[in-house]
Design an enzyme around this catalytic site. Sequence first.
Site, short mmCIF file in Angstrom:
data_model
loop_
_atom_site.label_atom_id
_atom_site.label_comp_id
_atom_site.label_asym_id
_atom_site.label_seq_id
_atom_site.Cartn_x
_atom_site.Cartn_y
_atom_site.Cartn_z
N HIS A 1 0.61 -1.03 0.21
CA HIS A 1 -0.02 -0.09 0.18
C HIS A 1 0.75 0.76 -0.17
O HIS A 1 0.59 2.36 -1.06
CB HIS A 1 -1.15 -0.27 1.05
CG HIS A 1 -1.70 1.33 1.47
ND1 HIS A 1 -3.05 1.09 0.93
CD2 HIS A 1 -1.73 1.99 1.64
CE1 HIS A 1 -3.54 2.31 0.93
NE2 HIS A 1 -3.05 3.25 1.39
N GLU A 2 1.74 1.50 1.28
CA GLU A 2 2.95 2.30 1.06
C GLU A 2 3.44 2.89 -0.35
O GLU A 2 4.04 3.58 -0.26
CB GLU A 2 4.35 2.43 1.98
CG GLU A 2 2.46 2.64 2.95
CD GLU A 2 2.04 3.57 3.85
OE1 GLU A 2 2.87 5.12 3.54
OE2 GLU A 2 0.46 3.87 4.06
N HIS B 1 1.30 4.32 -2.99
CA HIS B 1 1.14 5.74 -2.67
C HIS B 1 2.22 5.97 -3.66
O HIS B 1 2.39 7.59 -4.34
CB HIS B 1 1.55 5.90 -1.55
CG HIS B 1 0.14 5.79 -0.72
ND1 HIS B 1 -1.34 6.70 -1.27
CD2 HIS B 1 -0.59 5.42 0.01
CE1 HIS B 1 -2.04 6.74 -0.57
NE2 HIS B 1 -2.19 5.67 0.37
N GLU C 1 -6.90 6.44 -1.63
CA GLU C 1 -6.12 5.63 -1.38
C GLU C 1 -7.48 4.55 -2.14
O GLU C 1 -6.51 3.55 -1.52
CB GLU C 1 -7.21 6.29 -0.08
CG GLU C 1 -6.71 6.60 1.26
CD GLU C 1 -5.76 6.11 1.60
OE1 GLU C 1 -5.74 4.48 2.23
OE2 GLU C 1 -4.32 6.84 1.58
#
Length: 268
Positions: free
Chosen positions: A137-138, A141, A200
Amino acid sequence: MQKCITSLFVMALVFSACHRNAITGRNQLNLIPESEVQAMAFTQYKEFMTANPAVPLNTNKDAVMVKNVGDRIISAIKKYYTEKGLEKELENFQWEVNLVNNKEPNAWCMPGGKIVVYTGILPYTLNEAGLAVVMGHEVAHALARHGNERMSQGMFQQLGGMALSAALASKPAETQNLFMMSYGIGSNVGVMLPFSRKNELEADRLGLMFSALAGYDPRESIAFWKRMAAASGGNKPPEFLSTHPADETRINELQKIMDQTVMQYYRK
């Protein structure tokens, strides 16, 4: 007349700063060239790691786990980008993965591939698959340039859209603080700038794909976000959730793409 000229200038600035992201296909406001963001990121990362030394690999199994999971995700991303003909997007990345001692449940990935996991999030990840959810997820981003997007928005609103070099020269403290808030670095950065819902969902989708390509069961993401949602206990949520809302809506969205992700990308 002056207001009209100003409006035209602002529109021209925004239009010229739009960038189409290679992996999301979406136009973004990027006032700052990625090369400048990465240069600043490497400087901030060095300062952060000096103040927060990495947990040694030779004495800590959690540090080894973080490194191994990170390396598998990085390898999967490199392979995926190569297959898509996007390898140039990663050519300036200087990947690095570290675990640091910090009780905050947090993790982040800077532009250019500097990944840091805090020990405080490990009780929530519980296993390698859960950790892969967070790291995927990071990294998503960073690859989707969400930090650049919200830092650009912050610079446009707070600093009048000036160039990064000019902002650092004239307002170094404000610019560095904006960078730290944009990327969620440290545990005392104040109120972090929120990612948009679109950001997100992109990070969820791409992160799920990256963790699956790395050989981790993406279905673990549902259990992880439920644990994070429960962690708040009705009170102030953990710092990680200040920009990563874990609610029924998010979990429902993950469930919508889960079967396709498992079928298309997950390889045991």
